[in-house]
Design an enzyme around this catalytic site. Structure first.
Site, PDB file in Angstrom:
ATOM      1  N   GLY A 100     -40.722  40.840 -14.570  1.00 12.33           N
ATOM      2  CA  GLY A 100     -40.075  40.358 -13.363  1.00 12.33           C
ATOM      3  C   GLY A 100     -39.134  41.422 -12.836  1.00 12.33           C
ATOM      4  N   LYS A 101     -38.138  40.997 -12.047  1.00 12.63           N
ATOM      5  CA  LYS A 101     -37.242  41.969 -11.416  1.00 12.63           C
ATOM      6  C   LYS A 101     -36.522  42.834 -12.451  1.00 12.63           C
ATOM      7  CE  LYS A 101     -35.069  38.884  -8.919  1.00 12.63           C
ATOM      8  NZ  LYS A 101     -34.105  38.305  -7.958  1.00 12.63           N
ATOM      9  N   VAL A 102     -35.993  42.195 -13.500  1.00  8.19           N
ATOM     10  CA  VAL A 102     -35.261  42.954 -14.515  1.00  8.19           C
ATOM     11  C   VAL A 102     -36.217  43.806 -15.339  1.00  8.19           C
ATOM     12  CG1 VAL A 102     -33.786  42.798 -16.538  1.00  8.19           C
ATOM     13  CG2 VAL A 102     -33.412  41.250 -14.623  1.00  8.19           C
ATOM     14  N   LYS A 143     -20.874  26.929 -15.432  1.00  8.41           N
ATOM     15  CA  LYS A 143     -22.262  26.898 -14.989  1.00  8.41           C
ATOM     16  C   LYS A 143     -22.473  25.599 -14.230  1.00  8.41           C
ATOM     17  CE  LYS A 143     -26.008  29.575 -15.675  1.00  8.41           C
ATOM     18  NZ  LYS A 143     -26.021  31.043 -15.714  1.00  8.41           N
ATOM     19  N   GLY A 165     -42.325  40.425 -20.078  1.00 12.04           N
ATOM     20  CA  GLY A 165     -41.829  39.937 -18.797  1.00 12.04           C
ATOM     21  C   GLY A 165     -41.577  41.085 -17.841  1.00 12.04           C
TER      22      GLY A 165
END
Length: 360
Positions: A185-187, A83, A183
């Site tokens: 969002g996109k997911v 990461k 949530g």
């Protein structure tokens, strides 16, 4: 290229290598953490975030890179865990020059680390970084990449949720179950679609009023609540955290009415011991780094030359992996999070031993 500092002895974290990168002209300050290359080159995204201190940035990259090693192992990928973090406000600091400087640092590692998108970085940024390094994935379709990884992330979460439903209720479907999605969002948006198609009843929330507007327009059958606290306390069968980490903490777990937790958010357990608290309350937790690995499966497939159907098939196998983890947890009398760690460590050890077999 700027200042480059690398250490092969990063202390007690267990990492193979931690690299500090600095380019004064562009303002770049980055840290690349390589936890393990036992399974192959490390793979993990680059997070661009205004950390309060270098110590905070280092702590985050160490935690995230370790998590990627376990995620990649359980996803069946031939990649270790890595990461990177760029320390700063992306709204103020991000530039083509900075991203290209960062790309040169990635290239200097010679393929030990492949980068991709994360918080604060996007597909377009990967295209810029790729002008300086070939060790980058998560690129745009126009440049031969896979594009938006949220599609397979949501598909994988849905598969993990199916496995958890089978373990608790005996059937791999969410039909007739009430699922709370925190949530949108996109997911989260893609996940809602899968759940509705499967016959689930969905209740959801998001901090952004525009997300609520999207739900009312696109899926008027979705019930909306004001905030996550209301969602956690609602009469739901499954809780799907799909926003920030730390969603399962000392406040939310006692209030949780769901029998299953399976969501896309990273690092859902706020601290060690939460997994036992969930188990003590009879809540089945599908480990986040298992069920949300569809995104890394997608970007890893891109390295081979992206094929959506091949990547989707691999993400579908998250169902099988989750089933195996839940079976192992029952057999060994441990929480699923512990069973998942053991399974990942076993694969890293078994495949990692091949490094002792030298090829000429």
């Amino acid at each position: 290229m700027g200042v480059f500092a690398s250490t092969d002895d990063p202390g007690s974290s267990g990492h193979e290598q931690v690299v500090f990168c600095q380019d004064k002209q562009t303002g770049l300050r980055a840290i690349i953490g390589i936890y393990s290359t036992a399974l192959g080159p490390a793979l993990g995204g680059t997070r661009f975030y205004p950390y309060a201190s270098e110590e905070d940035a280092l702590a985050d990259v160490l935690d995230l890179s370790r998590g990627m090693a376990y995620k990649n192992a359980l996803a069946g990928l031939d990649h270790g865990g890595g990461k990177a973090v760029i320390w700063g406000d992306p709204e103020k600091l991000k530039s083509e020059a900075l991203l290209r400087a960062y790309g040169r640092f990635v290239q200097s590692l010679g393929g030990r680390y492949y980068t991709a998108c994360d918080v604060g970085t996007f597909v377009a940024d990967m295209d810029v970084i790729a002008r300086e390094t070939r060790f980058v994935t998560g690129r745009s379709v126009a440049h031969g990449g896979a594009g938006d990884s949220s599609i397979l992330t949501a598909w994988g979460v849905f598969q993990g949720m199916r496995a958890a439903a089978e373990h608790v209720w005996g059937s791999p479907t969410l039909a007739g179950r009430r699922v709370g999605v925190a949530g949108l969002g996109k997911v989260g948006k893609h996940l809602v679609g899968h759940l509705l198609d499967d016959g689930a009843e969905v209740v959801a929330t998001d901090v952004d009023p525009k997300a609520h507007d999207w739900a009312r327009t696109t899926h008027p059958q979705v019930a909306l609540v004001d905030d996550t606290a209301a969602l956690v306390a609602a009469d739901i069968d499954v809780y799907a955290p799909c926003a920030l980490g730390g969603a399962l903490n000392d406040d939310t777990v006692p209030a949780l009415r769901a029998r299953v937790v399976a969501g896309a958010a990273n690092n859902q357990l706020a601290h060690p011991g939460i997994e036992k608290l969930l188990a003590d309350r009879g809540v089945l937790y599908a480990p986040d780094y298992v069920v949300n690995s569809g995104g890394v499966i997608q970007v890893a497939d891109e390295i081979e030359g992206f094929n959506f159907e091949r990547a989707r098939l691999r993400a579908t196998r998250i169902y099988d992996t989750t089933r195996e983890i839940l079976r192992l947890a029952d057999a060994e009398g441990v929480p699923p999070a512990v069973a998942a760690d053991r399974l990942a460590e076993r694969r890293m050890a078994e495949v990692g031993r091949l490094r002792t077999i030298h090829l000429r």
